[in-house]
Design a protein around this motif. Structure first.
Motif, mmCIF file in Angstrom:
data_model
loop_
_atom_site.group_PDB
_atom_site.id
_atom_site.type_symbol
_atom_site.label_atom_id
_atom_site.label_comp_id
_atom_site.label_asym_id
_atom_site.label_seq_id
_atom_site.Cartn_x
_atom_site.Cartn_y
_atom_site.Cartn_z
ATOM 1 N N ASN A 363 7.681 -3.188 1.810
ATOM 2 C CA ASN A 363 7.567 -2.549 3.813
ATOM 3 C C ASN A 363 6.503 -1.806 3.948
ATOM 4 O OD1 ASN A 363 8.107 -0.818 1.979
ATOM 5 N ND2 ASN A 363 9.977 -0.308 3.166
ATOM 6 N N SER A 364 5.356 -1.861 3.309
ATOM 7 C CA SER A 364 5.038 -0.965 3.639
ATOM 8 C C SER A 364 2.733 -1.923 2.724
ATOM 9 C CB SER A 364 4.423 0.276 2.802
ATOM 10 O OG SER A 364 4.419 -0.187 1.153
ATOM 11 N N ILE A 365 2.031 -1.570 3.624
ATOM 12 C CA ILE A 365 0.350 -1.885 3.157
ATOM 13 C C ILE A 365 -0.438 -0.505 3.663
ATOM 14 C CG2 ILE A 365 -1.290 -3.834 3.444
ATOM 15 C CD1 ILE A 365 0.637 -5.663 4.943
ATOM 16 N N SER A 366 -1.264 -0.819 2.213
ATOM 17 C CA SER A 366 -1.842 0.697 2.149
ATOM 18 C C SER A 366 -3.605 0.221 2.758
ATOM 19 C CB SER A 366 -2.195 0.755 1.124
ATOM 20 O OG SER A 366 -0.593 1.237 0.766
ATOM 21 N N LEU A 367 -3.833 0.353 4.069
ATOM 22 C CA LEU A 367 -5.808 0.217 4.109
ATOM 23 C C LEU A 367 -6.467 0.461 4.239
ATOM 24 C CD1 LEU A 367 -5.037 -1.363 8.634
ATOM 25 C CD2 LEU A 367 -5.233 -2.685 6.107
ATOM 26 N N SER A 368 -8.022 0.898 3.462
ATOM 27 C CA SER A 368 -9.122 1.333 3.635
ATOM 28 C C SER A 368 -10.369 0.506 4.041
ATOM 29 C CB SER A 368 -8.766 1.996 2.189
ATOM 30 O OG SER A 368 -9.438 0.452 1.459
ATOM 31 N N THR A 396 -10.655 7.473 6.534
ATOM 32 C CA THR A 396 -10.795 5.666 6.301
ATOM 33 C C THR A 396 -9.380 5.763 5.423
ATOM 34 O OG1 THR A 396 -12.486 6.705 3.902
ATOM 35 C CG2 THR A 396 -12.893 6.220 6.664
ATOM 36 N N SER A 397 -8.969 5.541 5.046
ATOM 37 C CA SER A 397 -7.237 5.140 4.884
ATOM 38 C C SER A 397 -6.317 5.055 5.548
ATOM 39 C CB SER A 397 -7.564 5.206 3.376
ATOM 40 O OG SER A 397 -7.292 6.804 3.547
ATOM 41 N N TYR A 398 -5.538 4.641 5.741
ATOM 42 C CA TYR A 398 -3.988 4.475 5.985
ATOM 43 C C TYR A 398 -3.033 3.743 5.349
ATOM 44 C CZ TYR A 398 -0.228 5.844 9.714
ATOM 45 O OH TYR A 398 1.056 6.348 10.197
ATOM 46 N N VAL A 399 -1.285 4.484 5.246
ATOM 47 C CA VAL A 399 -0.861 3.392 4.779
ATOM 48 C C VAL A 399 0.312 2.819 5.792
ATOM 49 C CG1 VAL A 399 1.163 3.489 3.481
ATOM 50 C CG2 VAL A 399 -0.629 4.239 2.862
ATOM 51 N N ILE A 400 0.335 1.893 5.938
ATOM 52 C CA ILE A 400 1.665 1.399 7.002
ATOM 53 C C ILE A 400 3.087 1.418 6.944
ATOM 54 C CG2 ILE A 400 1.613 -0.373 8.344
ATOM 55 C CD1 ILE A 400 -1.405 -0.784 8.388
ATOM 56 N N SER A 401 4.209 1.634 7.033
ATOM 57 C CA SER A 401 5.173 1.537 6.626
ATOM 58 C C SER A 401 6.728 1.407 7.675
ATOM 59 C CB SER A 401 5.865 3.013 6.283
ATOM 60 O OG SER A 401 5.779 4.082 7.147
ATOM 61 N N ASN A 402 7.098 0.538 7.170
ATOM 62 C CA ASN A 402 8.634 -0.280 8.506
ATOM 63 C C ASN A 402 8.216 -0.981 8.399
ATOM 64 O OD1 ASN A 402 9.937 2.185 7.824
ATOM 65 N ND2 ASN A 402 8.808 3.721 9.966
ATOM 66 N N LEU A 403 7.725 -2.041 7.483
ATOM 67 C CA LEU A 403 7.252 -3.334 8.018
ATOM 68 C C LEU A 403 8.450 -3.617 7.758
ATOM 69 C CD1 LEU A 403 3.709 -3.457 6.894
ATOM 70 C CD2 LEU A 403 4.164 -2.641 8.855
ATOM 71 N N ILE A 404 7.720 -5.390 8.133
ATOM 72 C CA ILE A 404 9.454 -6.123 7.764
ATOM 73 C C ILE A 404 9.139 -7.114 6.047
ATOM 74 C CG2 ILE A 404 10.619 -8.334 7.945
ATOM 75 C CD1 ILE A 404 10.478 -7.275 11.270
ATOM 76 N N PRO A 405 9.774 -7.562 5.465
ATOM 77 C CA PRO A 405 9.272 -7.401 3.461
ATOM 78 C C PRO A 405 9.014 -9.259 4.365
ATOM 79 C CG PRO A 405 11.304 -6.293 3.601
ATOM 80 C CD PRO A 405 11.230 -6.309 5.023
ATOM 81 N N GLY A 406 8.323 -9.946 3.877
ATOM 82 C CA GLY A 406 7.322 -11.367 3.466
ATOM 83 C C GLY A 406 7.813 -11.949 5.306
ATOM 84 N N ASN A 407 7.246 -10.516 5.874
ATOM 85 C CA ASN A 407 5.906 -10.512 7.062
ATOM 86 C C ASN A 407 4.779 -10.803 7.637
ATOM 87 O OD1 ASN A 407 6.750 -12.304 9.603
ATOM 88 N ND2 ASN A 407 7.351 -9.288 10.640
ATOM 89 N N TYR A 408 3.833 -11.604 8.330
ATOM 90 C CA TYR A 408 2.783 -12.090 8.260
ATOM 91 C C TYR A 408 1.600 -10.793 9.535
ATOM 92 C CZ TYR A 408 -1.845 -14.384 8.757
ATOM 93 O OH TYR A 408 -3.087 -14.664 9.144
ATOM 94 N N TYR A 409 1.208 -9.903 8.930
ATOM 95 C CA TYR A 409 0.199 -8.942 9.544
ATOM 96 C C TYR A 409 -1.162 -9.481 9.771
ATOM 97 C CZ TYR A 409 4.566 -6.676 9.719
ATOM 98 O OH TYR A 409 6.511 -6.361 9.783
ATOM 99 N N MET A 410 -1.449 -9.132 11.712
ATOM 100 C CA MET A 410 -2.999 -8.865 11.578
ATOM 101 C C MET A 410 -2.856 -7.825 11.660
ATOM 102 S SD MET A 410 -4.954 -10.386 14.351
ATOM 103 C CE MET A 410 -6.911 -10.829 15.117
ATOM 104 N N LEU A 411 -4.373 -7.433 10.634
ATOM 105 C CA LEU A 411 -4.628 -5.544 11.086
ATOM 106 C C LEU A 411 -6.039 -5.608 11.728
ATOM 107 C CD1 LEU A 411 -2.905 -5.163 7.685
ATOM 108 C CD2 LEU A 411 -2.304 -4.894 9.418
ATOM 109 N N LEU A 412 -6.351 -4.782 12.082
ATOM 110 C CA LEU A 412 -7.377 -4.246 13.195
ATOM 111 C C LEU A 412 -7.862 -3.054 13.105
ATOM 112 C CD1 LEU A 412 -5.543 -6.284 15.456
ATOM 113 C CD2 LEU A 412 -8.626 -7.187 16.030
ATOM 114 N N VAL A 413 -9.070 -2.686 12.694
ATOM 115 C CA VAL A 413 -9.055 -1.563 12.860
ATOM 116 C C VAL A 413 -10.749 -1.351 13.810
ATOM 117 C CG1 VAL A 413 -10.018 0.835 11.422
ATOM 118 C CG2 VAL A 413 -8.221 -0.961 10.391
ATOM 119 N N SER A 414 -11.391 -0.939 14.524
ATOM 120 C CA SER A 414 -12.101 -0.204 14.987
ATOM 121 C C SER A 414 -12.927 1.683 15.046
ATOM 122 C CB SER A 414 -12.117 -0.340 16.020
ATOM 123 O OG SER A 414 -11.223 0.490 16.758
#
Length: 436
Positions: A363-368, A396-414
């Motif tokens: 349910n989470s992905i860490s971005l950097s 310059t980093s962030y943990v994205i939580s409360n996601l759905i297990p096994g789901n596909y996500y597109m992550l954009l950072v600007s």
């Protein structure tokens, strides 16, 4: 006039000349002792003149002005003339004609006149002004020098004969010397539509000052002070101002001139457009009046200046991504700058680099990511999937939580800069959350 048959009359008494004019002299005398039946008049200088009068006075006319005459008067009885009583004098010299002033400058006036009829030995000139003087000249012209600039002079010219004893009636003429030139003509204030001029008064006299504008033939103005504001001018225009001293509202001295440009007006409708990470396009409208080129100042990092020749647009390049810039644009004529028109903006931030998804759970992905070249004040994160949402962070980093297990996500950072959230191009990554 003799006759041996009678006695000779006595000499006349108190022979006098009076009422002397240019062509006539009046003679008068008293009766002699004894008898006299008439009087015989002769003029030595006019042998043909012989006149008999029965009275004790006679007006002799038709004489030459300024001439010397000798009169002989003798009593007559029975054609017997007594001894002559003699008197001599000059007729009044003639009056000069066509007395004229010419070649007037600041310190001298030339006089000329026509030689009168009759005799002339010389001329007497009397001058009345700040100085009172007289001059003797022997020709029918004279240059009167050492005068004061801008002053009024009255000249009286007399014909003289017999030294200074016989003087004709005066002819008169008056004139002003030219005023001197004003000094230190200066433009104290130059604006878009007016110029403030000042100067110092000339040596000598002046009653006012005439101001002319060469490039505006209808502008002629008289002032009594040593300064003036010339208004209703065209912005960015070239003008030559002429200032001269005046006396008697008519007599004008030589001009002193000053040439300059009025300031250009402010440019209109300055805008930024086509903004990229390293460039910003500027455009504007020509100001009222004249402008030959435009001067641009760029304040930021880097700061620099540039000039645009006659065009009303320019592309400002080699800027720093995500940086704040102040642009000042002013019109130029002959290196004279008008007021600045000002606009500010950010360049677009660069793209973040090395965006990575790590520490992925159900349910989470860490971005950097790494900070982009240039500036970034915050970062905008978009998550496209189920659920979709946005976040703004400053690190310059962030943990994205409360996601759905096994789901596909597109992550954009600007990267983002400025109060108006100027956003750069997004860096993108894709991933699944873990299976439960």
């Amino acid at each position: 006039m003799r006759d041996a048959g009678g006695s000779e009359p006595e000499i006349v008494k108190n022979l006098q000349t009076e009422n002397i004019t240019t062509p006539s002299i009046s003679l008068s005398w008293e009766k002699p002792d004894g008898n006299a039946s008439s009087y015989f008049i002769q003029i030595l200088e006019v042998p043909s003149f012989n006149w008999t009068s029965i009275t004790t006075s006679k007006i002799i006319e038709g004489l030459t002005p300024g001439n010397y005459y000798t009169f002989l008067v003798s009593a007559v009885v029975n054609n017997i003339s007594g001894n002559s009583s003699v008197i001599a004098c000059y007729t009044v010299p003639g009056e000069v004609k066509n007395l004229t002033t010419k070649d007037i400058n600041t310190t001298s006036i030339s006089l000329s006149w026509d030689i009168p009829g009759g005799n002339v030995s010389h001329y007497l000139i009397e001058m009345y002004g700040p100085e009172v003087l007289d001059f003797t000249v022997y020709t029918n012209s004279a240059v009167i020098g050492d005068l004061s600039p801008g002053n009024h002079y009255l000249f009286l010219v007399y014909v003289i004969v017999d030294g200074n004893t016989a003087r004709g009636n005066s002819s008169d003429v008056s004139a002003y010397t030219f005023p001197s030139i004003v000094t230190n003509l200066t433009a104290e204030i130059i604006s878009t539509t007016y110029v403030s001029l000042s100067w110092e008064p000339p040596v000598g006299n002046t009653s006012s000052f005439m101001i002319q504008v060469l490039h505006n033939s209808s502008y002629n103005r008289n002032v009594t002070s040593t300064s003036a504001i010339i208004d209703h001018l065209t912005p960015g225009n070239y003008y030559t101002f002429l200032v001269s001293a005046v006396v008697d509202d008519l007599v004008k001295g030589n001009d002193v001139n000053l040439s300059l440009y009025t300031k250009p007006e402010i440019v209109n409708n300055l805008q930024t457009e086509n903004i990229t990470t390293t460039s910003i396009s500027l455009s504007w409208e020509k100001p009222d009046g004249n402008a030959s080129s435009y001067f641009m100042q760029i304040l930021g990092d880097p700061s620099f200046n540039t000039t645009s020749n006659s065009t009303t647009s320019d592309i400002i390049e080699r800027l720093t991504p995500g940086n704040y810039y102040t642009f000042l644009v002013s019109a130029l004529v002959n290196n004279i700058r008008g007021k600045n028109s000002v606009i500010t903006n950010f360049t677009v931030p660069e793209q973040v680099t090395n965006l990575t998804a790590e520490n992925i759970t159900t349910n989470s992905i860490s971005l950097s990511w790494e900070k982009p070249d240039g500036n970034a004040s915050s970062y905008f994160i978009q998550i496209l999937g189920d659920p979709s949402f946005n976040r703004t962070v400053t690190s310059t980093s962030y943990v994205i939580s409360n996601l759905i297990p096994g789901n596909y996500y597109m992550l954009l950072v600007s990267a983002v800069v400025g109060e108006n959230n100027v956003t750069g191009e997004a860096e993108t990554t894709y991933t699944y959350t873990g299976e439960s």
